[in-house]
Every structure is written in structure tokens, then in C-alpha cells.
Design a protein around this motif. Structure first.
Motif, PDB file in Angstrom:
ATOM      1  N   VAL A 101       2.319   0.038  -5.707  1.00 54.41           N
ATOM      2  CA  VAL A 101       1.015   0.626  -6.023  1.00 54.41           C
ATOM      3  C   VAL A 101       1.134   2.144  -5.939  1.00 54.41           C
ATOM      4  CG1 VAL A 101      -1.395   0.815  -5.253  1.00 54.41           C
ATOM      5  CG2 VAL A 101      -0.217  -1.391  -5.130  1.00 54.41           C
ATOM      6  N   LEU A 102       0.451   2.847  -6.841  1.00 52.74           N
ATOM      7  CA  LEU A 102       0.398   4.304  -6.781  1.00 52.74           C
ATOM      8  C   LEU A 102      -0.855   4.767  -6.043  1.00 52.74           C
ATOM      9  CD1 LEU A 102       1.571   5.687 -10.252  1.00 52.74           C
ATOM     10  CD2 LEU A 102       2.903   5.262  -8.173  1.00 52.74           C
ATOM     11  N   TYR A 103      -0.725   5.879  -5.371  1.00 50.49           N
ATOM     12  CA  TYR A 103      -1.792   6.510  -4.589  1.00 50.49           C
ATOM     13  C   TYR A 103      -2.475   7.544  -5.478  1.00 50.49           C
ATOM     14  CZ  TYR A 103      -3.455   9.057  -0.308  1.00 50.49           C
ATOM     15  OH  TYR A 103      -4.170   9.672   0.697  1.00 50.49           O
ATOM     16  N   MET A 149       0.818  -1.202   0.000  1.00 49.88           N
ATOM     17  CA  MET A 149       0.000   0.000   0.000  1.00 49.88           C
ATOM     18  C   MET A 149       0.864   1.268   0.000  1.00 49.88           C
ATOM     19  SD  MET A 149      -3.194  -0.729  -0.239  1.00 49.88           S
ATOM     20  CE  MET A 149      -2.649  -1.946  -1.443  1.00 49.88           C
ATOM     21  N   PRO A 150       0.382   2.320  -0.690  1.00 49.40           N
ATOM     22  CA  PRO A 150       1.189   3.526  -0.892  1.00 49.40           C
ATOM     23  C   PRO A 150       0.863   4.683   0.041  1.00 49.40           C
ATOM     24  CG  PRO A 150      -0.650   3.545  -2.405  1.00 49.40           C
ATOM     25  CD  PRO A 150      -0.825   2.313  -1.543  1.00 49.40           C
ATOM     26  N   ASN A 151       0.112   4.438   1.128  1.00 47.49           N
ATOM     27  CA  ASN A 151      -0.328   5.549   1.981  1.00 47.49           C
ATOM     28  C   ASN A 151       0.721   5.915   3.019  1.00 47.49           C
ATOM     29  OD1 ASN A 151      -0.910   3.040   3.228  1.00 47.49           O
ATOM     30  ND2 ASN A 151      -2.501   3.943   4.517  1.00 47.49           N
ATOM     31  N   LEU A 152       1.899   6.304   2.502  1.00 44.21           N
ATOM     32  CA  LEU A 152       2.947   6.846   3.357  1.00 44.21           C
ATOM     33  C   LEU A 152       2.704   8.349   3.524  1.00 44.21           C
ATOM     34  CD1 LEU A 152       6.103   5.118   1.788  1.00 44.21           C
ATOM     35  CD2 LEU A 152       4.534   4.221   3.525  1.00 44.21           C
ATOM     36  N   VAL A 153       3.600   9.003   4.257  1.00 48.05           N
ATOM     37  CA  VAL A 153       3.575  10.459   4.351  1.00 48.05           C
ATOM     38  C   VAL A 153       4.945  10.988   3.938  1.00 48.05           C
ATOM     39  CG1 VAL A 153       3.234  12.445   5.841  1.00 48.05           C
ATOM     40  CG2 VAL A 153       1.881  10.380   6.232  1.00 48.05           C
ATOM     41  N   PRO A 154       5.089  11.590   2.749  1.00 45.04           N
ATOM     42  CA  PRO A 154       4.031  11.838   1.761  1.00 45.04           C
ATOM     43  C   PRO A 154       3.642  10.560   1.021  1.00 45.04           C
ATOM     44  CG  PRO A 154       6.139  12.523   0.878  1.00 45.04           C
ATOM     45  CD  PRO A 154       6.405  12.121   2.311  1.00 45.04           C
ATOM     46  N   CYS A 204      -3.316   0.887  -8.863  1.00 45.62           N
ATOM     47  CA  CYS A 204      -3.455   2.214  -8.286  1.00 45.62           C
ATOM     48  C   CYS A 204      -4.514   2.159  -7.201  1.00 45.62           C
ATOM     49  CB  CYS A 204      -3.865   3.231  -9.351  1.00 45.62           C
ATOM     50  SG  CYS A 204      -2.625   3.494 -10.638  1.00 45.62           S
ATOM     51  N   LYS A 205      -4.250   2.845  -6.094  1.00 46.72           N
ATOM     52  CA  LYS A 205      -5.120   2.754  -4.925  1.00 46.72           C
ATOM     53  C   LYS A 205      -6.045   3.961  -4.822  1.00 46.72           C
ATOM     54  CE  LYS A 205      -6.779   1.072  -1.121  1.00 46.72           C
ATOM     55  NZ  LYS A 205      -6.091   0.301  -0.091  1.00 46.72           N
ATOM     56  N   LEU A 206      -7.327   3.680  -4.688  1.00 46.71           N
ATOM     57  CA  LEU A 206      -8.327   4.712  -4.461  1.00 46.71           C
ATOM     58  C   LEU A 206      -8.708   4.731  -2.990  1.00 46.71           C
ATOM     59  CD1 LEU A 206     -10.510   6.774  -5.236  1.00 46.71           C
ATOM     60  CD2 LEU A 206     -11.992   4.850  -5.825  1.00 46.71           C
ATOM     61  N   TYR A 207      -8.272   5.792  -2.311  1.00 48.48           N
ATOM     62  CA  TYR A 207      -8.735   6.076  -0.956  1.00 48.48           C
ATOM     63  C   TYR A 207      -9.701   7.247  -1.029  1.00 48.48           C
ATOM     64  CZ  TYR A 207      -4.846   3.432   1.206  1.00 48.48           C
ATOM     65  OH  TYR A 207      -3.960   2.460   1.615  1.00 48.48           O
TER      66      TYR A 207
END
Length: 344
Positions: A74-76, A39-44, A98-101
Motif C-alpha cells: 500500500v502507498l501512503y 500498512m505503509p506508515n513506516l519512518v520514512p 493507497c492509505k489516507l491518514y
């Protein structure tokens, strides 16, 4: 049954975090699986091919020697993701979705998508290129009860998305409800779902009865027992639309045991043993290999692993905690006895 041998599994949804956390999360996931969608939900957030490549390198630096693990990046997606980025992702060879949040729906999702309409061109490009869309399927509407957010997302957004982009590969990740099971079952072949071990083994009573259990708090949140049973039935049905995705999501102990605790369950330490436990409870160990090792690669268009792993009937106790940088990480079912053990 005292032992089973299955093709080495893959994890089609996990969180490894970054920095010092990788020294724990990467060896754990690499021991359990041959590949993992990261998963790509790092910061940033990981929003470009260059960022994904750099993150992949940091992960690979923590993979144990002689371990063949491969991270699948995966891209955010954001409201501003350009079509050119999607095209570059497909050409990169390291990005597999690609991830949809929906913005604000879960950990580090504040930069996510505020309106699906803003991603119209991106979805069209993904459909044309065969790049899967991975969805956290919940609405972030304070007027919607937290236990209904997955159902409302399906009714309000996902039905229209599937109809509008009939060739777009979609993975509804970490499903938690009977509604999601029914939707995926009835959807076209380009729609699939992942199921976590904790949603197979727990329901909301396990989190709330007898005192709140912060280490059982996750998003999407645990639901009623009838939804847990629907997930077990889907996972063990032999339907190739449902496959393994742990959503293993580590947070330091101090972040979980807090006045406003973080959502996430860390299952990577023992994931395949946890799935074996759930499948045994459903009297369906014969269905584990397809769920864990075949259906995911088939959906993503990747080869099935060639080596195997053996699970034996053997009792052992989950560690009470694990290192997590300078803090501690509490694994799923910490201190409890498991009855399946992987031999590698």
C-alpha cells in the motif's frame, strides 16, 4: 461445534513494522493468513513504488520456507502525492491500495493528508484505475472528543467523499462505531469496511475499569458496549461489505507501558482463533468463512484462496510475551486462555 474448516483467510489490514521487528511479525502473519494488506506508515513513510518494492522484499526475506504468504503493498498518501505515482502503483502489480491518514491522527501519521481537497486529482486517478482508497476514518481535531472522532469524520468528510467520487473503491478501516456500521451498510457497493478482533471482543470498560490496561489502548479507541454489539452484528450479518482486517499493530512493551503509551494491539499471533472466539460468542460460527475468506478478495477483485484451515475446540494459553528485536512484545490477551486453536 468441536471443529470447523474454512477457506484459508486473508488479513485486509495489518502493520508489520520494519527492521528487526519483521522476524516476529512476518512469520506470525504468514502463519495466520495467505495474504495481507500491509500498512505503509513506516519512518520514512512508503510513498513511492520503489519504496514499496524494497519493503516488500524485506518482508519476503522473513517469510518461513515453503509458506505461500503474499504481502499486498500500500502507498501512503500525502498532500504532494502526484498522479504519476498512482499510475505507477497500478502498473506495479504489487500495490493494491493507497492509505489516507489524516495528518497526526495515529502512529506515524504526521506526514499524512492535511486536506482532502489537496488529493482531488489523486482520488480521480484512483477511481479511474480501480485502485482502492483505504481510510483511517477519524478527525484530528482537539476540539472533538476522542470517542466521537470516527463519527465526525464520517459526517464531515466521508459523506462528501463518497458523493464526489461515486466510482472510487473505499475501505473504511477498523471501524469502531454503530455510526460507521450504519454508514457502510447504507453506502453504495463501492464502500466497505474492515473490523478488528479486539473491537469485537472488547469495549472501553475492558480498557478502563479496575485500572487502565495499556495493552488494550488502540486507535481508533475502544468504544461503548453498544458499539461493540453493532460491530458484532455487522461482522456476523453475512453482508459482504464487512470483512476481516486485524489492524495488528505491534509496539515494544516499553513503549506501551509508558507515561505516554503508544496506541496499538498486536493480534497477529492468534488472529483467526480470536475471530472464532468472537463469532462463537455471537452464535455465528457458520458466518466466519465468508467474513474471513471470501468477502475481502471479492471486494479487492482477487481470487479466493483454495486451501483450507481447520479450527478445533481446544484450550491453550496465549504467551505472556514475544520477541521484538531486542525488546519484548505483549500479544493481545497475553496469558489468557483461548478455546479455539488452528490446525494447519
Amino acid at each position: 461445534m468441536q471443529s470447523i474448516e474454512i477457506i484459508y483467510p486473508d488479513d485486509w489490514h495489518c502493520h508489520l513494522r520494519d527492521g528487526a521487528a519483521l522476524s516476529t511479525t512476518v512469520p506470525d502473519i504468514a502463519t495466520q493468513f495467505r495474504r495481507a494488506i500491509v500498512m505503509p506508515n513506516l519512518v520514512p513513510a512508503v510513498t513511492t513504488v520503489e519504496m514499496a518494492s524494497d519493503y516488500c522484499q524485506r518482508i519476503m526475506e522473513e517469510v518461513p520456507s515453503h509458506n505461500p504468504f503474499t504481502p499486498l503493498m500500500v502507498l501512503y498518501l500525502t498532500d504532494e502525492t502526484p498522479v504519476q505515482t498512482i499510475q505507477a502503483a497500478k502498473k506495479s502489480g504489487i500495490i493494491f491500495g493507497c492509505k489516507l491518514y489524516p495528518a497526526g491522527v495515529t502512529t506515524h501519521s504526521h506526514a499524512g493528508v492535511t486536506s482532502l481537497e489537496k488529493c482531488h486529482a489523486v482520488f480521480e486517478a484512483m477511481a479511474e484505475l480501480g485502485l482502492p482508497l483505504l481510510i483511517h476514518g477519524e478527525v484530528n481535531d482537539p476540539a472533538v472528543d476522542i470517542f466521537d472522532r470516527e463519527r465526525v469524520f464520517i459526517e464531515s468528510h466521508l459523506l462528501h467523499l463518497v458523493e464526489r467520487y461515486p466510482t472510487l473503491k473505499i475501505v473504511l478501516e477498523h471501524i469502531t462505531t454503530q455510526d460507521a456500521v450504519e454508514f457502510v451498510t447504507q453506502a453504495p457497493a463501492n464502500v466497505a469496511a474492515t473490523i478488528t478482533p479486539h473491537h469485537l471482543l472488547l469495549n472501553r470498560n475492558d480498557m478502563l475499569v479496575g485500572g487502565i490496561k495499556p495493552h488494550h489502548f488502540c486507535l481508533p479507541i475502544l468504544k461503548r458496549k453498544l458499539h461493540q454489539q453493532a460491530l458484532l452484528q455487522a461482522a456476523t450479518s453475512g453482508n459482504p461489505k464487512f470483512f476481516l482486517g486485524t489492524d495488528s499493530a505491534p509496539h515494544a512493551q516499553s513503549k506501551k507501558e509508558a507515561a505516554c503509551g503508544c496506541a496499538g494491539i498486536y493480534s497477529a499471533y492468534s488472529a483467526i482463533e480470536l475471530y472464532a472466539t468472537a463469532f462463537e460468542q455471537a452464535n455465528a460460527l457458520d458466518k466466519l468463512e465468508n467474513f474471513a475468506s471470501r468477502f475481502g478478495p471479492a471486494f479487492y477483485g482477487l481470487p479466493i484462496n483454495t486451501d483450507k484451515i481447520t479450527l478445533t475446540k481446544s484450550t491453550w494459553v496465549m504467551p505472556n510475551d514475544l520477541p521484538f528485536g531486542e525488546e519484548k512484545l505483549i500479544p493481545f490477551l497475553a496469558g489468557e486462555t483461548l478455546t479455539w486453536k488452528a490446525i494447519r
